[in-house]
Design an enzyme around this catalytic site. Sequence first.
Site, PDB file in Angstrom:
ATOM      1  N   VAL A  10       0.868  -1.178   0.000  1.00 33.94           N
ATOM      2  CA  VAL A  10       0.000   0.000   0.000  1.00 33.94           C
ATOM      3  C   VAL A  10       0.906   1.229   0.000  1.00 33.94           C
ATOM      4  O   VAL A  10       2.095   1.155   0.327  1.00 33.94           O
ATOM      5  CB  VAL A  10      -0.950   0.030   1.214  1.00 33.94           C
ATOM      6  CG1 VAL A  10      -2.008  -1.036   1.109  1.00 33.94           C
ATOM      7  CG2 VAL A  10      -0.180  -0.096   2.519  1.00 33.94           C
ATOM      8  N   SER A  11       0.362   2.385  -0.354  1.00 37.81           N
ATOM      9  CA  SER A  11       1.183   3.579  -0.540  1.00 37.81           C
ATOM     10  C   SER A  11       1.500   4.324   0.741  1.00 37.81           C
ATOM     11  O   SER A  11       2.416   5.141   0.777  1.00 37.81           O
ATOM     12  CB  SER A  11       0.505   4.536  -1.523  1.00 37.81           C
ATOM     13  OG  SER A  11       0.377   3.917  -2.788  1.00 37.81           O
ATOM     14  N   SER A  12       0.734   4.074   1.818  1.00 38.23           N
ATOM     15  CA  SER A  12       0.957   4.827   3.051  1.00 38.23           C
ATOM     16  C   SER A  12       0.599   3.981   4.258  1.00 38.23           C
ATOM     17  O   SER A  12      -0.098   2.968   4.144  1.00 38.23           O
ATOM     18  CB  SER A  12       0.119   6.111   3.053  1.00 38.23           C
ATOM     19  OG  SER A  12      -1.262   5.809   3.075  1.00 38.23           O
TER      20      SER A  12
END
Length: 540
Positions: A10-12
């Site tokens: 996931v990006s964050s």
Amino acid sequence: MKHCFGYVRVSSHKQGEGVSLDAQKDAILRFAEGNDIAIVRWFEEQQTAAKSGRPVFNQMLKSLKAGRAAGVVMHKIDRSARNFFDWAKIGELADNGIDIHFATESLDFRSRGGRLAANIQMAVAEDYVRNLRSEVLKGQRGQLERGYYPFSAPIGYLNNGKGQLKTIDPVKGPLVKLAFELYGSGQHSLHSLRNEIARRGLAKPSGQPLPKGSVEALLRNPFYAGIIRIRKTGEVYEGAHEPLISTELFERVTTIKAGKSGKKVTRHNHLFRGLFACGRCARSMIPERQKGHVYYRCQFPDCRRNCIREDALSDGIVDVLAATPLTDQAIAQIDTKAKVWTRKFDRGAKTQTCALQLAHLDARLERLEDAAIDQIIDAGSFARRKQKLLLEKAALQNAAREDARFHDNPLTIRKFLERLKSLAVHYEFAEPAEKREIVQIATSNRSVQDKNVTVEPSKWLRDTHDALGVLSCAHHRATSRTFSVGTCEPRSTKSEEHALQRLADLARSPNVARLFGLFMDSYGKAAFGKHDCQDGRDRL
């Protein structure tokens, strides 16, 4: 059964706290069950794939190259990479015979058509990131041009949600302001400032002082003076948030940091170090401690006998600070005149003058931008000059606000005179570092010759004496006297109005504001103790 790794991303961290990672794992496990694959190890990452250098991703590639699994299963192509550099690494794995699988996309990565389709989807994913970044930057620039800071608030301010102005933190804001004031006094190095503000509450959660780099960044950030500067690009914008400090204080701190001031700390930080000069040779008097007393001597060979004790210097300072005694009756009568003056004050003329000055600054900003567009000046010079002009504009706007606030509440002059009345008393209550600031702000031309101490009032204090002289119908005298009003022939109305305007300007000047801020601190500590300091201020 073929052994493969499972990779989810996931990006964050915020996305990682949701169900996204679990959903990816479920899809990969379903794909593995249907294709006779066993997931022998999971690689989980919470970092954007728009940039290369993901540590978990690189660790997985290293393990695959070492032959610890036959392949890898990922949820989708955009979970594997969103930049061509990392995508090339995945292609290199496939060229070396390592299986690449995507759980939700039926692509044969070993075939020409499947590889081409995957490359096209990767190009779409990379273009999506590029377009998203462009839109984000466009939105950020729009906010910056409106004076809104679209990033996390610096220490001393609070975040109030997307699209909202940053507001001053009621707890840390005053401490950040104090940090500027302490450093601006010239009595602190960065090291001593870190320890002092940590003692007062501006520190790490552990209670340890802030890192030196953090304090340096804080002191050079013009955001606190109302100006937004983007560190990476050097771009400067006019902020719409409330400034925490004055532009004068910010520029004073900048000057000190640039090394244009004297030494800040010594091993023995004596009270009047560097403040008194020899009356014969104009060299600085050097302090030294002997037999429990501090003596100030001129070290020049021809001035060996020019020596004086510190308490004698302090007496000379007190004499100057006590040279403006005011009676309660005089203060009351000047207050009455101030109220009459503010009621008939022509705000229109003042507003028009301010508007003309602001228009002149805006015109200069436009010419500066034209020069940058025509490449007459470089980007660095443009940013520096723009910041300087915006600081001037912020100072002018603040002065206009203070002027309007004064005429809505003319008690400013009365408070100024009441504090001036107890100038010497407040000095006695102050701590050594505060006393030094008081001496620097309120006195000038300090010298010693043959044990004779010469100290003159600073310009603002002399101007105050002159204005009081007009209002008391008497010329200023150097000797100590008590000002009284209405005991002689009245001066012209115009002269009195000019004197009142001068008192109002002096009462709102940065030096005077800092001076009386010190008085409130020292008086509260001495009279009521540290825990009752605020109560002491209220009583004053």
